[in-house]
Enzyme design. Structure first.
Site, PDB file in Angstrom:
ATOM      1  N   LYS A 196      -3.558   2.165 -13.515  1.00  0.00           N
ATOM      2  CA  LYS A 196      -5.025   2.164 -13.624  1.00  0.00           C
ATOM      3  C   LYS A 196      -5.470   2.931 -15.196  1.00  0.00           C
ATOM      4  CE  LYS A 196      -6.789   1.971  -9.203  1.00  0.00           C
ATOM      5  NZ  LYS A 196      -7.561   2.489  -8.138  1.00  0.00           N
ATOM      6  N   LYS A 244      -1.133  -8.636  -8.640  1.00  0.00           N
ATOM      7  CA  LYS A 244      -1.820  -8.456  -7.177  1.00  0.00           C
ATOM      8  C   LYS A 244      -3.380  -8.708  -7.221  1.00  0.00           C
ATOM      9  CE  LYS A 244      -3.108  -4.058  -6.139  1.00  0.00           C
ATOM     10  NZ  LYS A 244      -3.072  -2.672  -5.805  1.00  0.00           N
ATOM     11  N   LYS A 295     -10.006  -6.248  -6.651  1.00  0.00           N
ATOM     12  CA  LYS A 295     -11.461  -6.198  -6.768  1.00  0.00           C
ATOM     13  C   LYS A 295     -11.756  -6.190  -8.048  1.00  0.00           C
ATOM     14  CE  LYS A 295     -12.275  -3.030  -2.612  1.00  0.00           C
ATOM     15  NZ  LYS A 295     -12.187  -1.680  -2.309  1.00  0.00           N
TER      16      LYS A 295
HETATM   17  P1  AMP Z   1      -8.684  -0.246  -1.960  1.00  0.00           P
HETATM   18  O1  AMP Z   1      -9.572  -1.321  -2.053  1.00  0.00           O
HETATM   19  O2  AMP Z   1      -8.018  -0.011  -2.982  1.00  0.00           O
HETATM   20  O3  AMP Z   1      -9.397   0.728  -1.376  1.00  0.00           O
HETATM   21  O4  AMP Z   1      -7.585  -0.961  -0.685  1.00  0.00           O
HETATM   22  C1  AMP Z   1      -8.022  -0.727   0.513  1.00  0.00           C
HETATM   23  C2  AMP Z   1      -6.739  -1.263   1.371  1.00  0.00           C
HETATM   24  O5  AMP Z   1      -6.499  -2.513   1.018  1.00  0.00           O
HETATM   25  C3  AMP Z   1      -5.472  -0.292   1.114  1.00  0.00           C
HETATM   26  O6  AMP Z   1      -4.834  -0.225   2.240  1.00  0.00           O
HETATM   27  C4  AMP Z   1      -4.708  -1.280   0.119  1.00  0.00           C
HETATM   28  O7  AMP Z   1      -3.281  -0.939   0.343  1.00  0.00           O
HETATM   29  C5  AMP Z   1      -4.864  -2.579   0.872  1.00  0.00           C
HETATM   30  N1  AMP Z   1      -4.852  -3.532  -0.543  1.00  0.00           N
HETATM   31  C6  AMP Z   1      -5.542  -3.686  -1.321  1.00  0.00           C
HETATM   32  N2  AMP Z   1      -5.370  -4.784  -2.199  1.00  0.00           N
HETATM   33  C7  AMP Z   1      -4.302  -5.377  -1.526  1.00  0.00           C
HETATM   34  C8  AMP Z   1      -3.592  -6.501  -1.693  1.00  0.00           C
HETATM   35  N3  AMP Z   1      -3.795  -7.356  -2.855  1.00  0.00           N
HETATM   36  N4  AMP Z   1      -2.641  -6.978  -0.767  1.00  0.00           N
HETATM   37  C9  AMP Z   1      -2.670  -6.318   0.407  1.00  0.00           C
HETATM   38  N5  AMP Z   1      -3.212  -5.334   0.589  1.00  0.00           N
HETATM   39  C10 AMP Z   1      -4.033  -4.648  -0.214  1.00  0.00           C
END
Ligand code: AMP
Ligand code: TRP
Length: 335
Positions: free
Chosen positions: A114, A197, A200
């Site tokens: 990041k 990956k 968002k």
């Molecule tokens: P975040 O949006 O970073 O707060 O992520 C929320 C949850 O979604 C966390 O448990 C991440 O590990 C999961 N997550 C985010 N992006 C992915 C992805 N591309 N594939 C699988 N899990 C994801």
């Protein structure tokens, strides 16, 4: 033994299929297993480690809450709340920051990714973010933490912090929490690039299926998803060398609750066009009810706010006594 489950999602908008398959879908399954006590948190203090527009942050907090509810989380069964409303998270984070070592934080790959080349200019919050995450988890006596693959290292850090606190103060206050990295799709990749990956923050909307997408948008994004020119692989080893193919097969497997091997035996050797039609249909059947409900909930701010407020009280009732014990153990007054 009762499982105490904790997890969090950042309210940074654009919730996508990776968030659903890697995290929220598993939250719902765990909530519905007998005897589990589940706490699911909208981690807004994590979100502000990078710049947020104050005009949209609250909407994003509501959006994440709506996504939880629309996916099947029930605020009567689980504690659903917003992190910044429970001050114990910030207070606990300071204390755990005095336990964690610089060397441990310096190993965090997500920070390196990041921060990129601009390490001197990112916020200090981004650097100490995993300590706040440890506080989230440890304040609820959590034993299990469902997350996507990308959070595994942060969980290891939480375990190290818990262990060191227990050792330093000769206590067993913190259970050592286990990561739960569940299902076939623990790392969903971008639909535009199978090596990146799904995220968002990708500038391309076509890289991700959003939880708020309509049926038409879902079908269109899958049709346009990048593939290679060969027919679908007919064994797992070949699939592993074809990032876009394995990503779509994994998504199919996770959405249909099958193992990837079963999907490969059904579609191996077939053309992508047929597979994409079927995947589009499957994805819109599974996701559009969520999107319809989410969009409906988003129109009812009062309801969403009431869910957040109810959750706050319940979260405080669990976290404050743990924080009191921590103060006691380290020799601080708590009145
Ligand atoms: P975040 O949006 O970073 O707060 O992520 C929320 C949850 O979604 C966390 O448990 C991440 O590990 C999961 N997550 C985010 N992006 C992915 C992805 N591309 N594939 C699988 N899990 C994801
Ligand atoms: N860091 C997690 C992510 O970006 C979100 C998070 C914050 C979290 N606190 C947590 C996940 C506690 C699990 C448990 O995805």
């Amino acid at each position: 033994m009762k499982k105490k489950i904790f997890s969090g999602v950042q309210p940074t908008g654009n919730l996508h299929l990776g968030n659903y398959l890697g995290a929220i879908k598993n939250f719902v399954a765990l909530q519905n297993e007998k005897d589990n006590e589940c706490v699911y948190c909208v981690v807004d203090l994590h979100a502000i480690t990078v710049k947020q527009d104050p005009k949209v942050l609250k909407d994003n907090i509501r959006e994440t809450t709506a996504a939880f509810l629309a996916s099947g989380l029930d605020y009567r069964k689980s504690i659903i709340f917003n992190q910044s409303l429970v001050p114990a998270h910030s207070e606990g984070s300071w204390i755990l920051g005095c336990i964690a070592r610089m060397g441990w934080l310096n190993r965090m790959t997500q920070f390196k990714e990041k921060a990129g080349k601009d390490k001197e200019k990112v916020s200090v919050g981004l650097y100490i973010y995993p300590i706040l995450m440890a506080a989230d988890i440890l304040l609820y006596d959590s034993t299990h933490v469902p997350v996507g693959e990308d959070q595994k290292q942060h969980l290891e850090l939480t375990r190290d912090i818990a262990q060191k606190f227990n050792n330093d103060f000769k206590t067993d206050i913190f259970p050592i929490p286990e990561p739960l990295i569940l299902g076939e799709a623990t790392r969903v990749m971008s639909l535009r690039d199978g090596l990146k990956k799904m995220s968002k923050s990708d500038p391309s909307d076509y890289s991700r299926i959003m939880l708020s997408d309509s049926e038409d948008e879902i079908v269109k994004k899958i049709k346009k998803a990048k593939t290679d020119p060969l027919p679908l692989p007919d064994n797992l080893d070949d699939a592993k060398n074809r990032p876009e193919a394995i990503n779509l097969l994994t998504i199919y497997a996770a959405l249909s609750d099958q193992e990837i091997g079963t999907v490969i035996s059904e579609y191996g050797g077939k053309e992508f066009s047929q597979f994409k039609n079927d995947l589009g249909e499957l994805a819109s059947a599974k996701l559009s009810p969520i999107s319809v409900e989410m969009n409906k909930l988003m129109k009812d701010e009062n309801y969403l706010d009431s869910v957040i407020i109810k959750g706050k009280e319940r979260a405080i009732n669990v976290a404050d006594p743990v924080l009191n014990k921590i103060y006691e153990i380290i020799g601080l007054f708590r009145g």
